[in-house]
Scaffold this motif. Sequence first.
Motif, PDB file in Angstrom:
ATOM      1  N   PRO A 166       8.580  -7.128   0.245  1.00  0.00           N
ATOM      2  CA  PRO A 166       7.160  -7.356   0.557  1.00  0.00           C
ATOM      3  C   PRO A 166       6.826  -7.202   2.044  1.00  0.00           C
ATOM      4  N   ALA A 167       7.718  -7.636   2.928  1.00  0.00           N
ATOM      5  CA  ALA A 167       7.443  -7.514   4.364  1.00  0.00           C
ATOM      6  C   ALA A 167       7.408  -6.047   4.787  1.00  0.00           C
ATOM      7  N   GLN A 168       8.333  -5.247   4.268  1.00  0.00           N
ATOM      8  CA  GLN A 168       8.351  -3.823   4.582  1.00  0.00           C
ATOM      9  C   GLN A 168       7.123  -3.122   4.008  1.00  0.00           C
ATOM     10  N   ALA A 169       6.780  -3.460   2.778  1.00  0.00           N
ATOM     11  CA  ALA A 169       5.616  -2.849   2.131  1.00  0.00           C
ATOM     12  C   ALA A 169       4.336  -3.208   2.879  1.00  0.00           C
ATOM     13  N   ALA A 170       4.211  -4.466   3.284  1.00  0.00           N
ATOM     14  CA  ALA A 170       3.018  -4.893   4.021  1.00  0.00           C
ATOM     15  C   ALA A 170       2.912  -4.166   5.355  1.00  0.00           C
ATOM     16  N   ALA A 171       4.030  -4.039   6.064  1.00  0.00           N
ATOM     17  CA  ALA A 171       4.016  -3.341   7.349  1.00  0.00           C
ATOM     18  C   ALA A 171       3.658  -1.868   7.175  1.00  0.00           C
ATOM     19  N   TYR A 172       4.189  -1.260   6.130  1.00  0.00           N
ATOM     20  CA  TYR A 172       3.909   0.149   5.832  1.00  0.00           C
ATOM     21  C   TYR A 172       2.424   0.350   5.540  1.00  0.00           C
ATOM     22  N   ILE A 173       1.882  -0.470   4.659  1.00  0.00           N
ATOM     23  CA  ILE A 173       0.467  -0.320   4.296  1.00  0.00           C
ATOM     24  C   ILE A 173      -0.421  -0.610   5.504  1.00  0.00           C
TER      25      ILE A 173
ATOM     26  N   VAL B 278      -7.668  -1.829  -5.950  1.00  0.00           N
ATOM     27  CA  VAL B 278      -6.733  -1.959  -4.834  1.00  0.00           C
ATOM     28  C   VAL B 278      -6.254  -3.407  -4.733  1.00  0.00           C
ATOM     29  N   HIS B 279      -7.176  -4.336  -4.835  1.00  0.00           N
ATOM     30  CA  HIS B 279      -6.833  -5.762  -4.774  1.00  0.00           C
ATOM     31  C   HIS B 279      -5.851  -6.127  -5.893  1.00  0.00           C
ATOM     32  N   LYS B 280      -6.111  -5.660  -7.108  1.00  0.00           N
ATOM     33  CA  LYS B 280      -5.237  -5.959  -8.247  1.00  0.00           C
ATOM     34  C   LYS B 280      -3.853  -5.358  -8.063  1.00  0.00           C
ATOM     35  N   VAL B 281      -3.792  -4.140  -7.576  1.00  0.00           N
ATOM     36  CA  VAL B 281      -2.501  -3.476  -7.360  1.00  0.00           C
ATOM     37  C   VAL B 281      -1.702  -4.227  -6.297  1.00  0.00           C
ATOM     38  N   LEU B 282      -2.355  -4.549  -5.195  1.00  0.00           N
ATOM     39  CA  LEU B 282      -1.660  -5.281  -4.141  1.00  0.00           C
ATOM     40  C   LEU B 282      -1.158  -6.632  -4.653  1.00  0.00           C
ATOM     41  N   ALA B 283      -1.984  -7.346  -5.387  1.00  0.00           N
ATOM     42  CA  ALA B 283      -1.570  -8.641  -5.933  1.00  0.00           C
ATOM     43  C   ALA B 283      -0.398  -8.475  -6.896  1.00  0.00           C
ATOM     44  N   ALA B 284      -0.405  -7.396  -7.655  1.00  0.00           N
ATOM     45  CA  ALA B 284       0.664  -7.147  -8.629  1.00  0.00           C
ATOM     46  C   ALA B 284       2.016  -6.921  -7.955  1.00  0.00           C
ATOM     47  N   VAL B 285       2.011  -6.497  -6.690  1.00  0.00           N
ATOM     48  CA  VAL B 285       3.265  -6.280  -5.973  1.00  0.00           C
ATOM     49  C   VAL B 285       3.512  -7.368  -4.931  1.00  0.00           C
TER      50      VAL B 285
END
Length: 100
Positions: free
Chosen positions: A20-27, A81-88
């Motif tokens: 999650p930290a890597q994904a958040a930084a990437y996005i 977008v909100h749903k996808v982000l929450a799902a991950v």
Amino acid sequence: MTAPRDMSFDDYMVQTMKDPAQAAAYIEAVIDLEDPAALLVALRHVAKAHGMAEVARRADVGDKTLFKALSATGNPTLATVHKVLAAVGLRLSVEPLRVA
């Protein structure tokens, strides 16, 4: 992000975007580019890392809807977008602009 030589870029992205930290930084970095097409690619990378079908199930959207929304020609709603982000395991946030 430097991929090991024995791993394809796609495999590396899938492995890295599960964190999650890597994904958040990437996005977040992609959002700073102010390029909607790049954001779709980033969301697609993160969703693929978590399994598109599983993300669709957790986001309560159809598989086809998710694939279409995150495709190169996709135009997902903010709700999607909100749903996808929450799902991950991520969420949108807002912060003040950094003024130089």
